[in-house]
Enzyme design. Structure first.
Site, PDB file in Angstrom:
ATOM      1  N   ARG A   1       0.842  -1.033  -0.068  1.00  0.00           N
ATOM      2  CA  ARG A   1      -0.119  -0.209   0.282  1.00  0.00           C
ATOM      3  C   ARG A   1       1.024   1.191  -0.339  1.00  0.00           C
ATOM      4  NH1 ARG A   1      -3.572   0.565   4.961  1.00  0.00           N
ATOM      5  NH2 ARG A   1      -2.101  -0.651   5.784  1.00  0.00           N
TER       6      ARG A   1
ATOM      7  N   SER B   1       7.255  -4.971   6.639  1.00  0.00           N
ATOM      8  CA  SER B   1       7.186  -5.921   8.476  1.00  0.00           C
ATOM      9  C   SER B   1       8.266  -7.536   7.805  1.00  0.00           C
ATOM     10  CB  SER B   1       5.919  -6.227   7.445  1.00  0.00           C
ATOM     11  OG  SER B   1       5.101  -4.896   8.192  1.00  0.00           O
TER      12      SER B   1
ATOM     13  N   ASP C   1       5.412  -3.116  10.670  1.00  0.00           N
ATOM     14  CA  ASP C   1       3.802  -3.687  11.182  1.00  0.00           C
ATOM     15  C   ASP C   1       3.337  -3.873  12.904  1.00  0.00           C
ATOM     16  OD1 ASP C   1       4.342  -6.277  10.636  1.00  0.00           O
ATOM     17  OD2 ASP C   1       3.199  -6.724   9.629  1.00  0.00           O
TER      18      ASP C   1
HETATM   19  C1  GLC Z   1       6.588 -11.610  10.040  1.00  0.00           C
HETATM   20  C2  GLC Z   1       7.988 -10.420  10.420  1.00  0.00           C
HETATM   21  C3  GLC Z   1       7.400  -9.520  10.900  1.00  0.00           C
HETATM   22  C4  GLC Z   1       5.851  -8.821  10.913  1.00  0.00           C
HETATM   23  C5  GLC Z   1       4.861 -10.243  10.939  1.00  0.00           C
HETATM   24  C6  GLC Z   1       3.696  -9.503   9.961  1.00  0.00           C
HETATM   25  O1  GLC Z   1       7.093 -12.616  11.105  1.00  0.00           O
HETATM   26  O2  GLC Z   1       8.886 -11.496  10.014  1.00  0.00           O
HETATM   27  O3  GLC Z   1       8.367  -8.725  11.040  1.00  0.00           O
HETATM   28  O4  GLC Z   1       5.729  -8.441  11.661  1.00  0.00           O
HETATM   29  O5  GLC Z   1       5.329 -11.247   9.438  1.00  0.00           O
HETATM   30  O6  GLC Z   1       3.674  -9.468   8.938  1.00  0.00           O
END
Ligand code: GLC
Length: 509
Positions: free
Chosen positions: A135, A198, A251
Site C-alpha cells: 500500500r 514487515s 507493522d
Molecule cells: C513476519 C515478519 C514480521 C512481521 C510479521 C507480521 O513474522 O517477520 O516482521 O511483523 O510477519 O506481518
C-alpha cells in the site's frame, strides 16, 4: 471480506533425515505433553459440535472415526498447564532477547522512544510492504487523534516476491510515482515518508536497518544483509522522486503507535495475519543489550519478532504435520511459532492432515484428490468457513470440498472430521497466540489494565479466533484478563509509519 490466498510457490526439497529425527524428538515431547494433559484438559470450545454416538456416513466403523479424532485431539490440544509452562518459556526467551543479540526471539529496539500524544499534525507519505498486498498512503494527521488517509493498494506478484530485490524496489517506486500522479502531487515535491517493512530487520537507526531474513514466502535476492531504506531510496533516485525516507517501521510497531494515537492506554501491537509478530513498550533499564544513546523517555518500543519463537526446536509441541509444513517451506527451521499461528500456514497444516488421512483411507474412502496435492492449496479462509458451518448436513463444507476441490461424494462423517480438524488447528493457533500476549502484558506490569491493538486477517476474520484467545487469556491471567482490552486495529501500520515520521520531523525521536 475473504481472506487472501496464501500461495508461496518457492519450495525447498524435503530433508528426509531431518524430518525423521524431528518427528522422533517431537513424538517424545508430544508424549510428555499428552501425559501431562490428561490431568488438565481444557473444556471443549463453545462452538464444538459433539459427535453422534451412531455411525455417520457409514464408510467405516465408528470406532475408527473416534480414534482418529482422539489421536488428533491429543496432538493438537494445548491444555491449561501447557499454556502456563509455555508462558514461562516465552518470558525466559523474551528476557534472553533483551540481553543479547542472536537470541531466538530477537527483541529488536525500534528507535521509537515515545508514543504519540494525539496532537501531532502534518502530511506524510507511508509505504506498507509485508505480504501479498502493498500500500501507498498519504496520511494527514489532523491532531486530536484524527487522521485523513488517501491510499492505493497494489498486488505483489509471486514473481516479484521471489525475483530480484531491485525489481521489487523498482516496482515499489513505480507504484509511488503512479499514486502521486493520481493525487496530482508534482514529481519534484519534497516529501517525508515512513516505510513499514514487515520483516525482521536489524535496525541501527530510525531510518536504517538490514534485513536479517525474509519470511512469509518472500525470497527476493540481494536484500538479506542490506539496508532496505537505502534500497528504497536508490529506487526513488532512479525515478527522480524527491522522497526522504525518515522512518523504517515494523507493522507491529506501526499498529501500536497508530492505535496509541486514538487510545493512550495502548502499550502493545499484535499482527495475526499472513504472518505473526508483536511490539510493546519496554523500559530502557530492561534492555541490557542496548548500546545506543540514552532514551529521553526511558522507554523504547521493541519489535519482538516473536514468530521465530520455538525455532530452536525444544519448546513448542509441534506435530509431524507441523514438521512437514516447515521442511517444505521457503524458510525451514525458522519461524516455528508463526507457522503454528498465522494465516499463511493454518490451511497448509490442515492440508497435510487431510493428505495423511486420505492415504490411510480415513477420509474420502481413501480416494485421491488432485486439487489438494498442490502445496498451500487449502486456504485458511475455508477453515474459517467450515468452522462457521452449523448446518445439520454440513452443506457449506460439502460445497467447499465437492465443488471447489472436486472431491466426489463426501460423507457426513468425512465432513464432521474435517470440521473438527479445522477447530483443532484454529483453537491451537488462538491459544498459542495468547501465550505471547499474556507474557508481554505480565512483563510490562500492566495486568491492571491496558489495550492491545490487534490487526491481521486471521484475528479479524477467522471464526471464533478472538473468543478462543480471550478464553486462553482467562486461563492464564484469571480475573486480570478482564483488564486487558483486545482492540481491533485496521490498516494501522501505514498510519503508524506516518506518525513516526511526524514524531521524527518534530525532533521528538
Ligand atoms: C513476519 C515478519 C514480521 C512481521 C510479521 C507480521 O513474522 O517477520 O516482521 O511483523 O510477519 O506481518
Amino acid at each position: 471480506m475473504p481472506l487472501p490466498l496464501w500461495t508461496p510457490d518457492n519450495r525447498v526439497p524435503l530433508f528426509v533425515f531431518g524430518l525423521t529425527t524431528g518427528v522422533a524428538v517431537t513424538a517424545a515431547f508430544q508424549y510428555l505433553y499428552s501425559s501431562l494433559s490428561k490431568r488438565n484438559q481444557p473444556p471443549p470450545p463453545a462452538d464444538y459440535d459433539p459427535l453422534p454416538g451412531n455411525a455417520v456416513g457409514g464408510l467405516r466403523p465408528d470406532t475408527q472415526f473416534e480414534s482418529t479424532i482422539q489421536r488428533l485431539e491429543r496432538e493438537f490440544t494445548i491444555n491449561t498447564s501447557m499454556l502456563h509452562n509455555l508462558v514461562k518459556a516465552f518470558t525466559r526467551d523474551m528476557e534472553r532477547g533483551l540481553k543479547r543479540e542472536n537470541s531466538v526471539i530477537k527483541m529488536i529496539p525500534s528507535y521509537v522512544e515515545r508514543r504519540p500524544s494525539g496532537d501531532e499534525t502534518g502530511t506524510y507519505l507511508a509505504l506498507d510492504l509485508g505480504g501479498s498486498n502493498f500500500r501507498v498512503c498519504e496520511v494527514t494527521l489532523l491532531g486530536k487523534g484524527q487522521v485523513r488517509t488517501r491510499q492505493k493498494k497494489f498486488v505483489v506478484s509471486e514473481a516479484l516476491k521471489t525475483g530480484t530485490g531491485e525489481q521489487l524496489f523498482d516496482f515499489i517506486a513505480d507504484c509511488v510515482e503512479q499514486f502521486m500522479g493520481e493525487l496530482n502531487i508534482g514529481k519534484d515535491t519534497k516529501l517525508k515518508m515512513g516505510f513499514t517493512f514487515s520483516f525482521p530487520v536489524d535496525q541501527h537507526a530510525l531510518n536504517k536497518g538490514n534485513l536479517f531474513l525474509w519470511t512469509k514466502g518472500f525470497t527476493a535476492s540481494g536484500v538479506v544483509g542490506t539496508d532496505v531504506v537505502q534500497l528504497l531510496q536508490d529506487a526513488f533516485h532512479r525515478k527522480d522522486l524527491k522522497i526522504d525516507v525518515t522512518a523504517l517501521v515494523n507493522d507491529t510497531v506501526g499498529t501500536l503507535i497508530s492505535h496509541a494515537y486514538v487510545d493512550n492506554a495502548t502499550y502493545m501491537g499484535v499482527i495475526l495475519g499472513t504472518g505473526s509478530n508483536a511490539a510493546y513498550v519496554e523500559k530502557m533499564e530492561n534492555i541490557p543489550k542496548w548500546k545506543g544513546p540514552p532514551s529521553s523517555t526511558g522507554e523504547m518500543v521493541i519489535n519482538m519478532e516473536w514468530g521465530a519463537w520455538g525455532q530452536d526446536g525444544i519448546i513448542l509441541p509441534t506435530t509431524a504435520y507441523d514438521l512437514k509444513v516447515d521442511r517444505a517451506s521457503p524458510n525451514p527451521r525458522k519461524q516455528t511459532y508463526e507457522k503454528m499461528i498465522s494465516g499463511m500456514y493454518l490451511g497448509e497444516i490442515t492440508r497435510q492432515i487431510l493428505l495423511d488421512l486420505i492415504s490411510t483411507g480415513e477420509i474420502f474412502g481413501g480416494r485421491h484428490c488432485s486439487a489438494l496435492e498442490a502445496p498451500y492449496s487449502f486456504e485458511t479462509a475455508y477453515m474459517s468457513r467450515i468452522e462457521r458451518d452449523h448446518s445439520m448436513e454440513l452443506t457449506d463444507t460439502r460445497t467447499i470440498l465437492e465443488d471447489l476441490y472436486g472431491i466426489k461424494k463426501t460423507t457426513l462423517s468425512d465432513r464432521r472430521l474435517i470440521k473438527r480438524i479445522c477447530q483443532l488447528i484454529g483453537t491451537r493457533a488462538a491459544r498459542l497466540a495468547s501465550i505471547g500476549i499474556a507474557s508481554v502484558v505480565t512483563k510490562m506490569n500492566r495486568l491492571h489494565g491496558c489495550t492491545v491493538a490487534v490487526d491481521g486477517s486471521v484475528y479479524e476474520h477467522y471464526s471464533y479466533f478472538r473468543t478462543r484467545m480471550i478464553d486462553a487469556l482467562k486461563e492464564l491471567l484469571g480475573v486480570n484478563a478482564d483488564n486487558i482490552t483486545l482492540a481491533q486495529a485496521r490498516d494501522g501500520s501505514g498510519q503508524g509509519a506516518a506518525l513516526i515520521a511526524a514524531l521524527a520531523d518534530h525532533g521528538e525521536l
